[in-house]
Design an enzyme around this catalytic site. Structure first.
Site, PDB file in Angstrom:
ATOM      1  N   SER A 215       0.852  -1.200   0.000  1.00 35.73           N
ATOM      2  CA  SER A 215       0.000   0.000   0.000  1.00 35.73           C
ATOM      3  C   SER A 215       0.883   1.243   0.000  1.00 35.73           C
ATOM      4  O   SER A 215       2.064   1.167  -0.361  1.00 35.73           O
ATOM      5  CB  SER A 215      -0.932  -0.024   1.212  1.00 35.73           C
ATOM      6  OG  SER A 215      -1.915   0.971   1.089  1.00 35.73           O
ATOM      7  N   ASN A 216       0.338   2.378   0.380  1.00 39.94           N
ATOM      8  CA  ASN A 216       1.119   3.620   0.441  1.00 39.94           C
ATOM      9  C   ASN A 216       0.637   4.474   1.608  1.00 39.94           C
ATOM     10  O   ASN A 216      -0.289   4.103   2.320  1.00 39.94           O
ATOM     11  CB  ASN A 216       1.029   4.368  -0.898  1.00 39.94           C
ATOM     12  CG  ASN A 216      -0.412   4.665  -1.256  1.00 39.94           C
ATOM     13  OD1 ASN A 216      -1.090   5.401  -0.563  1.00 39.94           O
ATOM     14  ND2 ASN A 216      -0.888   4.069  -2.353  1.00 39.94           N
ATOM     15  N   TYR A 217       1.252   5.632   1.779  1.00 41.28           N
ATOM     16  CA  TYR A 217       0.984   6.457   2.962  1.00 41.28           C
ATOM     17  C   TYR A 217      -0.257   7.352   2.846  1.00 41.28           C
ATOM     18  O   TYR A 217      -0.492   8.183   3.707  1.00 41.28           O
ATOM     19  CB  TYR A 217       2.183   7.373   3.242  1.00 41.28           C
ATOM     20  CG  TYR A 217       3.414   6.656   3.716  1.00 41.28           C
ATOM     21  CD1 TYR A 217       3.448   6.074   4.980  1.00 41.28           C
ATOM     22  CD2 TYR A 217       4.542   6.576   2.917  1.00 41.28           C
ATOM     23  CE1 TYR A 217       4.582   5.427   5.431  1.00 41.28           C
ATOM     24  CE2 TYR A 217       5.689   5.930   3.354  1.00 41.28           C
ATOM     25  CZ  TYR A 217       5.704   5.365   4.614  1.00 41.28           C
ATOM     26  OH  TYR A 217       6.816   4.729   5.058  1.00 41.28           O
ATOM     27  N   SER A 218      -1.025   7.229   1.784  1.00 36.33           N
ATOM     28  CA  SER A 218      -2.162   8.144   1.607  1.00 36.33           C
ATOM     29  C   SER A 218      -3.128   8.077   2.792  1.00 36.33           C
ATOM     30  O   SER A 218      -3.498   6.994   3.247  1.00 36.33           O
ATOM     31  CB  SER A 218      -2.914   7.778   0.323  1.00 36.33           C
ATOM     32  OG  SER A 218      -4.119   8.500   0.270  1.00 36.33           O
ATOM     33  N   ALA A 282      -4.751   7.460  -4.150  1.00 32.58           N
ATOM     34  CA  ALA A 282      -3.376   7.037  -4.454  1.00 32.58           C
ATOM     35  C   ALA A 282      -3.457   5.545  -4.755  1.00 32.58           C
ATOM     36  O   ALA A 282      -3.369   4.708  -3.859  1.00 32.58           O
ATOM     37  CB  ALA A 282      -2.479   7.308  -3.262  1.00 32.58           C
TER      38      ALA A 282
END
Ligand code: CTP
Length: 409
Positions: A215-218, A282
């Protein structure tokens, strides 16, 4: 009124005794109410009463009670940014003069000066009839009206002095009706009123195995701010969001998804029917080709994870959109990525793109501010300063409204 953030500025007039009732009526309708009291106002209605009915602290001075508590550098501006509308009731001759002159000598004046453009300001003057009709008061009222404030003429009747004449503040029910109408009018005047808007937000998660994901930091904050701002302009908003820790803005229809495939499937359902599609999510560009069933064991010294490309949701919408539909996206780039943002605008067939660089302190994922450059399909770029995500959402929607007007939508 549900979820609306209202500030009531209370000045020193006898009609101040009606304000606790006004606060109760607004709260019953689901509004969040904060009260800014002038020093003179506090002589007519107690801080304790207003704090109790509003269930919020009272706001009076710009300066904190004790400086040793530490200085909050945003104390004087944060309320103006917070509010959806400002009601000043009763408004005295003195406060009308202060506001029309642009003074900033208490919290109410600071809120007035820092309220975001386009937010309704309703002023209910209440005072002696002669005082109200005096050239000075009328001049100040005219100045404030020219700035876009709605001045509600006081009613005629018996005044506190026993004299009959103009100058009475209307009853709280009338104030509520005027505020509801002002908020509704603002929405009605927007080209987004009644439009079907879909916003994607947050990160997506791609399963590696039953307990792990890519995943990502969004944080989803930007997409949620856009959804909130669009509802305020009267749009019918569907927010398709990946996993985030945010509450749903009032009036927004929320669809929770996890993976890009799920977000894509949910979004595709609206491709034919929406008027505006805003890709603020994101999205994970790749996913593991063969997610492991159950939990992977750490038996091997090295493992290789083969990733396959995910569908581009926004580009999918851009490919099939009709002339009456608008597509808006974000381009998350390094600071120098303006050209890459322009490329995404063309390749995804967008009407507008927000070039968004990230430094993880002032802009990008999981911070409360953002620095955007809006680029239209005509190539014109507008650089915005560092703004809160709510403000940035407002600017983005202003630009979208302009495109709706230009395109006759
Ligand atoms: N987007 C999307 N679906 C994807 C990837 C991106 O809908 N699979 C949308 C995003 O929501 C955003 C825009 O496309 O509005 C651009 O996303 P960004 O991450 O900046 O760029 P990518 O297209 O993914 O390209 P790259 O990662 O190579 O910069």
């Amino acid at each position: 009124m549900r979820g609306k953030k209202i500030i009531i500025g209370v000045c020193g007039g006898i009609a101040a005794y009606k304000i606790p009732q006004l606060v109760r009526l607004l709260k019953k309708r689901g509004a969040c109410v904060r009260v800014a009291l002038t020093d003179a106002g506090a002589r007519f209605v107690s801080e304790l009463t207003l704090a109790t009915v509003s269930e919020e602290p009272l706001y009076r001075n710009i300066f904190p009670p004790t400086e040793s508590e530490g200085v909050d550098y945003t104390r004087h501006i944060s309320l103006g940014e917070w509010a959806d509308a400002l009601v000043i009731a009763p408004a005295t001759a003195n406060t009308l003069a202060r506001l029309s002159a642009g003074l900033c000598d208490d919290m109410l004046a600071a809120i007035f000066l820092t309220l975001r453009p386009g937010k309704p300001v309703l002023i209910f003057p209440a005072m002696d009839g002669q005082m109200f009709l005096s050239p000075s008061v009328q001049r100040n009222i005219a100045t404030l009206a020219a700035q876009g404030c709605s001045i509600v003429t006081p009613e005629s009747g018996e005044l506190a002095s026993g004299i009959c004449g103009i100058g009475r503040m209307p009853e709280p029910e009338t104030l509520v009706a005027a505020l509801e109408e002002a908020l509704h009018e603002r929405a009605l005047s927007s080209p987004l009123y009644g439009k079907k808007v879909v916003v994607t937000a947050g990160p997506t998660r791609e399963k590696i195995d039953g307990v792990r994901f890519i995943s990502n930091y969004s944080s989803g904050k930007m997409g949620f701010a856009i959804a909130r701002a669009a509802v305020e302009r009267g749009a019918l908003v569907t927010l398709i969001t990946g996993p985030v820790h945010l509450s749903t803005p009032p009036g927004v229809e929320r669809v929770d998804v996890e993976s890009t495939a799920e977000m894509n499937a949910a979004a595709e359902g609206f491709f034919g029917s929406c008027d505006l599609f805003i890709g603020a999510a994101a999205v994970s560009d790749y996913r593991p080709a063969a997610p492991y069933e159950g939990k992977m064991k750490k038996d091997d010294e090295h493992i290789e994870l083969r990733l396959v490309k995910n569908p581009d949701i926004l580009a999918g919408f851009g490919r099939q959109k009709s002339a009456s539909q608008l597509a808006v996206g974000f381009a998350l780039e390094t600071r120098t990525g303006l050209e890459s943002a322009r490329k995404k605008l063309t390749e995804k067939n967008l009407d507008l793109i927000a070039f968004n660089f990230f430094d993880r302190k002032t802009c990008g994922f999981d911070v409360d501010t953002n620095i955007l450059t809006l680029i239209g399909s005509d190539g014109v770029a507008t650089e915005l300063p560092q703004l809160t995500k709510d403000e940035a959402a407002g600017k983005l929607l202003d630009a979208i409204e302009q495109r709706c007007l230009n395109n006759g939508l």
